[in-house]
Write an enzyme that holds these catalytic residues in place. Structure first.
Site, PDB file in Angstrom:
ATOM      1  N   ARG A  51      -9.379 -21.962 -16.680  1.00 43.09           N
ATOM      2  CA  ARG A  51     -10.031 -21.557 -17.934  1.00 43.09           C
ATOM      3  C   ARG A  51      -9.557 -22.502 -19.020  1.00 43.09           C
ATOM      4  NH1 ARG A  51      -5.824 -21.412 -20.204  1.00 43.09           N
ATOM      5  NH2 ARG A  51      -6.877 -20.478 -21.957  1.00 43.09           N
ATOM      6  N   GLY A  52     -10.118 -22.311 -20.235  1.00 39.53           N
ATOM      7  CA  GLY A  52      -9.844 -23.268 -21.300  1.00 39.53           C
ATOM      8  C   GLY A  52     -10.940 -24.328 -21.253  1.00 39.53           C
ATOM      9  N   ALA A  53     -11.509 -24.639 -22.420  1.00 41.31           N
ATOM     10  CA  ALA A  53     -12.715 -25.479 -22.458  1.00 41.31           C
ATOM     11  C   ALA A  53     -12.576 -26.817 -21.705  1.00 41.31           C
ATOM     12  CB  ALA A  53     -13.137 -25.685 -23.917  1.00 41.31           C
ATOM     13  N   ARG A  88     -19.945 -20.266 -16.973  1.00 44.91           N
ATOM     14  CA  ARG A  88     -19.411 -19.663 -18.214  1.00 44.91           C
ATOM     15  C   ARG A  88     -20.221 -20.273 -19.366  1.00 44.91           C
ATOM     16  NH1 ARG A  88     -13.184 -19.013 -19.526  1.00 44.91           N
ATOM     17  NH2 ARG A  88     -13.937 -17.325 -20.863  1.00 44.91           N
ATOM     18  N   GLN A 199      -4.001 -14.251 -22.616  1.00 45.43           N
ATOM     19  CA  GLN A 199      -3.711 -15.670 -22.351  1.00 45.43           C
ATOM     20  C   GLN A 199      -2.523 -16.165 -23.182  1.00 45.43           C
ATOM     21  OE1 GLN A 199      -6.759 -14.451 -22.907  1.00 45.43           O
ATOM     22  NE2 GLN A 199      -8.377 -15.691 -22.028  1.00 45.43           N
ATOM     23  N   ASP A 240     -13.641 -23.611 -28.254  1.00 46.35           N
ATOM     24  CA  ASP A 240     -14.529 -23.761 -27.099  1.00 46.35           C
ATOM     25  C   ASP A 240     -15.798 -24.515 -27.454  1.00 46.35           C
ATOM     26  OD1 ASP A 240     -12.849 -21.207 -26.603  1.00 46.35           O
ATOM     27  OD2 ASP A 240     -13.518 -21.961 -24.660  1.00 46.35           O
ATOM     28  N   ASN A 250     -14.096 -19.841 -31.011  1.00 46.01           N
ATOM     29  CA  ASN A 250     -12.870 -19.791 -30.191  1.00 46.01           C
ATOM     30  C   ASN A 250     -12.623 -18.354 -29.744  1.00 46.01           C
ATOM     31  OD1 ASN A 250     -10.546 -21.107 -29.016  1.00 46.01           O
ATOM     32  ND2 ASN A 250      -9.291 -20.089 -30.559  1.00 46.01           N
ATOM     33  N   LYS A 251     -11.563 -18.162 -29.015  1.00 46.10           N
ATOM     34  CA  LYS A 251     -11.220 -16.848 -28.451  1.00 46.10           C
ATOM     35  C   LYS A 251     -11.324 -15.739 -29.481  1.00 46.10           C
ATOM     36  CE  LYS A 251     -10.488 -16.085 -25.040  1.00 46.10           C
ATOM     37  NZ  LYS A 251     -11.603 -15.620 -24.178  1.00 46.10           N
TER      38      LYS A 251
END
Ligand code: MRU
Length: 356
Positions: A51-53, A88, A199, A240, A250-251
């Site tokens: 995960r993570g862009a 995603r 996370q 992201d 973002n998150k």
């Protein structure tokens, strides 16, 4: 960066197999997983083993390599690329990486296609490492200035994990922190737990611990009072998808931190490689915001008294649950974008000046 004193990257290619660190098991178990097919890559992205862009972009690129190894056929490759993009929706790096790979691969002779795909996927990972390193050097200057003025430990708040685990190495938000720490500047990181998947607690605090960077996990709602008390000198988060007008997706929860930072005059920076810029969208309502399974909120996983991983329900069984994964922070609340090319205003003009 290091785990147990040993240097790792988050993804690598070995003998026709893509290797990843299964991030769903961290921090309690360190498991290296093999991806052998494009379906394995899609599944790893969907279940957030990676995960993570930037990392999902790199995984998608390697997913195409695996697809060619499986079946060297153009229609199969096109189908794999569509399925990878759909795995995603929010992080633009995924589409960015697939578009870049397909541009290289379309029209290439079938004898050469695997070699070219592998070279391009490797280039994407190498580039990301160098971009993240430069983000670190550019962000370091900001931390240095704060440290010089304060003459004491610089307290930095971050949200989610925009660390090396979210990229290939260094991270985006964490890269300036790692560079400052290596230079001997005293830094301490407030790590937002980042519900629902934690996370921050599970990944950011874990990787900072492994690098010896002092950090403290806080509940997501704690940042505001710490800012009011003067215990936060700056915020750095990842993204992201950053729009061409400087708005930052973002998150979930990033927006609320930016509002609190603005109210307390605390600099709020966003760190990103250029692969995270969506040059096409200006209206944040057009960003597809991922809505994930409600179980991520209603259940929680951890170690039981016998050190076994266990998942338990924490909500009333009949309650409705909504799990939006990202939000958008308007550029006006962002002090600056820290990129591989330098730091710019979070605005159309700022981005244009730096990149065009
Ligand atoms: O849902 P995740 O864990 O993939 O979300 C990650 C983030 O929101 C990060 O801040 C973002 O991808 C930037 S990573 C350098």
């Amino acid at each position: 960066m290091k785990i147990d004193g040993k240097s790792y990257r988050t993804i690598w290619f070995d003998n026709n197999i893509v290797k990843i660190i299964d991030q769903t098991k961290l921090p309690h178990q360190f498991i290296i997983k093999n991806l052998k097919t494009s379906k394995d890559a899609i599944n790893a992205i969907k279940t957030m083993e990676v995960r993570g862009a930037p990392l999902i972009g790199a995984t998608a690129a390697y997913g195409l390599v695996l697809s060619i190894i499986e079946k060297n056929d153009l229609s199969f490759l096109k189908k794999s690329s569509e399925d990878l993009i759909a795995s995603r929706p929010t992080a633009i790096n995924l589409k960015w990486a697939i578009d870049r790979m397909m541009k290289k691969l379309l029209g290439v002779n079938s004898n050469e296609i695997l070699k070219i795909a592998l070279e391009e996927a490797k280039l994407i990972t190498e580039e990301d490492i160098s971009f993240c390193e430069n983000i670190g050097l550019n962000g370091l200057k900001i931390i240095e200035k704060i440290a010089e003025k304060k003459k004491d430990t610089v307290n930095i708040l971050t949200h989610c994990n925009a660390g090396w685990l979210a990229t290939i190495d260094w991270g985006t938000a964490t890269s300036p922190i790692y560079h400052a720490h290596k230079k001997g500047i005293k830094v301490h990181v407030w790590v937002d737990e980042t519900r629902p998947r934690n996370q921050g607690a599970n990944l950011t605090s874990y990787e900072l611990n492994e690098e010896g960077v002092p950090n403290t996990i806080i509940a997501d709602n704690t940042g505001g009072i710490l800012m009011q008390r003067g215990q936060v000198d700056m915020c750095i988060v990842g993204t992201d998808r950053t729009l061409s007008n400087g708005d930052v997706c973002n998150k979930i929860g990033t927006y609320l931190k930016a509002l609190a930072a603005k109210d307390n005059n605390i600099p709020f920076y966003v760190a990103l490689p250029s692969s995270t810029i969506d040059w096409k969208i200006k209206d944040h309502k057009k960003i597809p915001i991922e809505e994930r399974n409600s179980e991520e909120l209603s259940h929680i996983e951890g170690l039981d008294k016998d050190n076994k991983l266990k998942k338990v329900l924490i909500y009333p069984q009949k309650s409705k649950v909504m799990n939006l994964a990202f939000d958008v922070t308007p550029g006006k609340y962002v002090t600056g974008l820290i990129t591989e090319k330098g730091v710019c205003d979070a605005s159309e003009q700022g981005l244009k000046e730096l990149f065009k």
